[in-house]
Design a protein around this motif. Structure first.
Motif, PDB file in Angstrom:
ATOM      1  N   LEU A  15       0.870  -1.177   0.000  1.00 43.97           N
ATOM      2  CA  LEU A  15       0.000   0.000   0.000  1.00 43.97           C
ATOM      3  C   LEU A  15       0.909   1.230   0.000  1.00 43.97           C
ATOM      4  CD1 LEU A  15      -2.338  -1.259   2.862  1.00 43.97           C
ATOM      5  CD2 LEU A  15      -2.898  -1.244   0.435  1.00 43.97           C
ATOM      6  N   PRO A  16       1.419   1.631  -1.170  1.00 43.88           N
ATOM      7  CA  PRO A  16       2.476   2.647  -1.241  1.00 43.88           C
ATOM      8  C   PRO A  16       2.147   4.002  -0.604  1.00 43.88           C
ATOM      9  CG  PRO A  16       2.217   1.551  -3.352  1.00 43.88           C
ATOM     10  CD  PRO A  16       1.096   1.079  -2.478  1.00 43.88           C
ATOM     11  N   ASP A  17       0.885   4.363  -0.556  1.00 48.01           N
ATOM     12  CA  ASP A  17       0.535   5.666   0.025  1.00 48.01           C
ATOM     13  C   ASP A  17       0.306   5.600   1.533  1.00 48.01           C
ATOM     14  OD1 ASP A  17      -1.973   4.279  -0.036  1.00 48.01           O
ATOM     15  OD2 ASP A  17      -3.008   6.208   0.016  1.00 48.01           O
ATOM     16  N   ALA A  18       0.452   4.434   2.113  1.00 49.64           N
ATOM     17  CA  ALA A  18       0.059   4.216   3.514  1.00 49.64           C
ATOM     18  C   ALA A  18       0.962   4.932   4.503  1.00 49.64           C
ATOM     19  CB  ALA A  18       0.045   2.727   3.823  1.00 49.64           C
ATOM     20  N   ARG A  19       0.324   5.413   5.560  1.00 48.99           N
ATOM     21  CA  ARG A  19       1.028   5.823   6.772  1.00 48.99           C
ATOM     22  C   ARG A  19       0.789   4.688   7.757  1.00 48.99           C
ATOM     23  NH1 ARG A  19      -1.113  11.448   8.551  1.00 48.99           N
ATOM     24  NH2 ARG A  19      -3.038  10.640   7.688  1.00 48.99           N
ATOM     25  N   VAL A  20       1.848   4.219   8.379  1.00 49.60           N
ATOM     26  CA  VAL A  20       1.775   2.992   9.169  1.00 49.60           C
ATOM     27  C   VAL A  20       2.466   3.185  10.514  1.00 49.60           C
ATOM     28  CG1 VAL A  20       2.360   0.532   9.233  1.00 49.60           C
ATOM     29  CG2 VAL A  20       1.865   1.636   7.034  1.00 49.60           C
ATOM     30  N   LYS A  21       1.828   2.668  11.543  1.00 50.97           N
ATOM     31  CA  LYS A  21       2.459   2.595  12.865  1.00 50.97           C
ATOM     32  C   LYS A  21       2.276   1.170  13.361  1.00 50.97           C
ATOM     33  CE  LYS A  21       2.366   4.488  17.529  1.00 50.97           C
ATOM     34  NZ  LYS A  21       1.661   5.416  18.444  1.00 50.97           N
ATOM     35  N   VAL A  22       3.374   0.516  13.719  1.00 47.96           N
ATOM     36  CA  VAL A  22       3.331  -0.860  14.202  1.00 47.96           C
ATOM     37  C   VAL A  22       3.828  -0.867  15.642  1.00 47.96           C
ATOM     38  CG1 VAL A  22       4.100  -3.233  13.838  1.00 47.96           C
ATOM     39  CG2 VAL A  22       3.771  -1.722  11.874  1.00 47.96           C
ATOM     40  N   ILE A  37      -3.205   3.868   7.521  1.00 49.84           N
ATOM     41  CA  ILE A  37      -4.024   4.907   6.898  1.00 49.84           C
ATOM     42  C   ILE A  37      -3.693   4.914   5.412  1.00 49.84           C
ATOM     43  CG2 ILE A  37      -4.587   7.366   6.873  1.00 49.84           C
ATOM     44  CD1 ILE A  37      -3.164   7.340   9.748  1.00 49.84           C
ATOM     45  N   SER A  38      -4.699   4.685   4.569  1.00 50.73           N
ATOM     46  CA  SER A  38      -4.458   4.634   3.134  1.00 50.73           C
ATOM     47  C   SER A  38      -5.708   5.053   2.363  1.00 50.73           C
ATOM     48  CB  SER A  38      -4.064   3.217   2.704  1.00 50.73           C
ATOM     49  OG  SER A  38      -3.972   3.129   1.295  1.00 50.73           O
ATOM     50  N   GLN A  39      -5.487   5.805   1.299  1.00 52.19           N
ATOM     51  CA  GLN A  39      -6.590   6.181   0.413  1.00 52.19           C
ATOM     52  C   GLN A  39      -7.136   4.948  -0.301  1.00 52.19           C
ATOM     53  OE1 GLN A  39      -7.994   9.253   0.378  1.00 52.19           O
ATOM     54  NE2 GLN A  39      -9.570   8.272  -0.847  1.00 52.19           N
ATOM     55  N   THR A  73      -7.645   0.269  10.657  1.00 53.48           N
ATOM     56  CA  THR A  73      -7.478   0.794   9.315  1.00 53.48           C
ATOM     57  C   THR A  73      -8.388   1.997   9.106  1.00 53.48           C
ATOM     58  OG1 THR A  73      -9.098  -0.816   8.463  1.00 53.48           O
ATOM     59  CG2 THR A  73      -6.762  -1.413   8.304  1.00 53.48           C
ATOM     60  N   TYR A  74      -7.849   2.978   8.384  1.00 57.53           N
ATOM     61  CA  TYR A  74      -8.567   4.227   8.150  1.00 57.53           C
ATOM     62  C   TYR A  74      -8.250   4.768   6.764  1.00 57.53           C
ATOM     63  CZ  TYR A  74      -8.497   4.363  13.307  1.00 57.53           C
ATOM     64  OH  TYR A  74      -8.618   4.063  14.639  1.00 57.53           O
ATOM     65  N   THR A  82     -10.643  11.347  13.729  1.00 55.27           N
ATOM     66  CA  THR A  82     -10.323  10.746  15.024  1.00 55.27           C
ATOM     67  C   THR A  82      -9.568  11.713  15.929  1.00 55.27           C
ATOM     68  OG1 THR A  82      -8.156   9.834  14.413  1.00 55.27           O
ATOM     69  CG2 THR A  82     -10.102   8.450  13.971  1.00 55.27           C
ATOM     70  N   GLY A  83      -8.904  12.693  15.331  1.00 55.14           N
ATOM     71  CA  GLY A  83      -8.137  13.638  16.133  1.00 55.14           C
ATOM     72  C   GLY A  83      -6.845  13.059  16.691  1.00 55.14           C
ATOM     73  N   GLN A  84      -6.456  11.866  16.268  1.00 62.95           N
ATOM     74  CA  GLN A  84      -5.234  11.225  16.746  1.00 62.95           C
ATOM     75  C   GLN A  84      -4.064  11.592  15.852  1.00 62.95           C
ATOM     76  OE1 GLN A  84      -5.763   6.971  17.828  1.00 62.95           O
ATOM     77  NE2 GLN A  84      -7.799   7.233  16.962  1.00 62.95           N
ATOM     78  N   SER A  85      -2.864  11.281  16.288  1.00 64.04           N
ATOM     79  CA  SER A  85      -1.688  11.447  15.440  1.00 64.04           C
ATOM     80  C   SER A  85      -0.878  10.157  15.490  1.00 64.04           C
ATOM     81  CB  SER A  85      -0.845  12.631  15.906  1.00 64.04           C
ATOM     82  OG  SER A  85      -0.376  12.406  17.217  1.00 64.04           O
ATOM     83  N   LEU A  86      -0.148   9.917  14.416  1.00 64.41           N
ATOM     84  CA  LEU A  86       0.703   8.726  14.366  1.00 64.41           C
ATOM     85  C   LEU A  86       2.035   9.004  14.992  1.00 64.41           C
ATOM     86  CD1 LEU A  86       0.240   6.951  10.927  1.00 64.41           C
ATOM     87  CD2 LEU A  86      -0.463   6.189  13.152  1.00 64.41           C
TER      88      LEU A  86
END
Length: 86
Positions: A15-22, A37-39, A73-74, A82-86
């Motif tokens: 998912l190349p556009d993804a922002r990811v937190k593991v 997070i991915s479009q 997933t979002y 959500t108002g959250q941050s990664l």
């Protein structure tokens, strides 16, 4: 066991556009939580969104390097509400 960076990279490769937190939930390296997070999730059901992430991690799941995976997933629009941050 896989590194958190490796899991993140596998998701981003699929998912190349993804922002990811593991995150490691137990400290053992095999019970993980990923926030993605991915479009590409737009218009997809939650199940389909999760399937896209599972596909990216198929080899790690099959080998049981990842024993348990909790997913959040979002789409970018959903994430903003959500108002959250990664």
């Amino acid at each position: 066991m896989v590194s958190l960076a490796e899991v993140e990279n596998k998701i981003k490769a699929s998912l190349p556009d993804a922002r990811v937190k593991v995150e490691d939930l137990t400290g053992g390296g095999d019970h993980l939580q990923a926030t993605v997070i991915s479009q590409l999730f737009a218009g997809q059901t939650r199940v389909k969104q999760h399937q896209l992430v599972y596909k990216a991690l198929q080899s790690s799941l099959a080998s049981e390097a990842i024993h348990a995976l909790a997913l959040k997933t979002y789409t970018p629009e959903m994430w903003e509400t959500t108002g959250q941050s990664l």
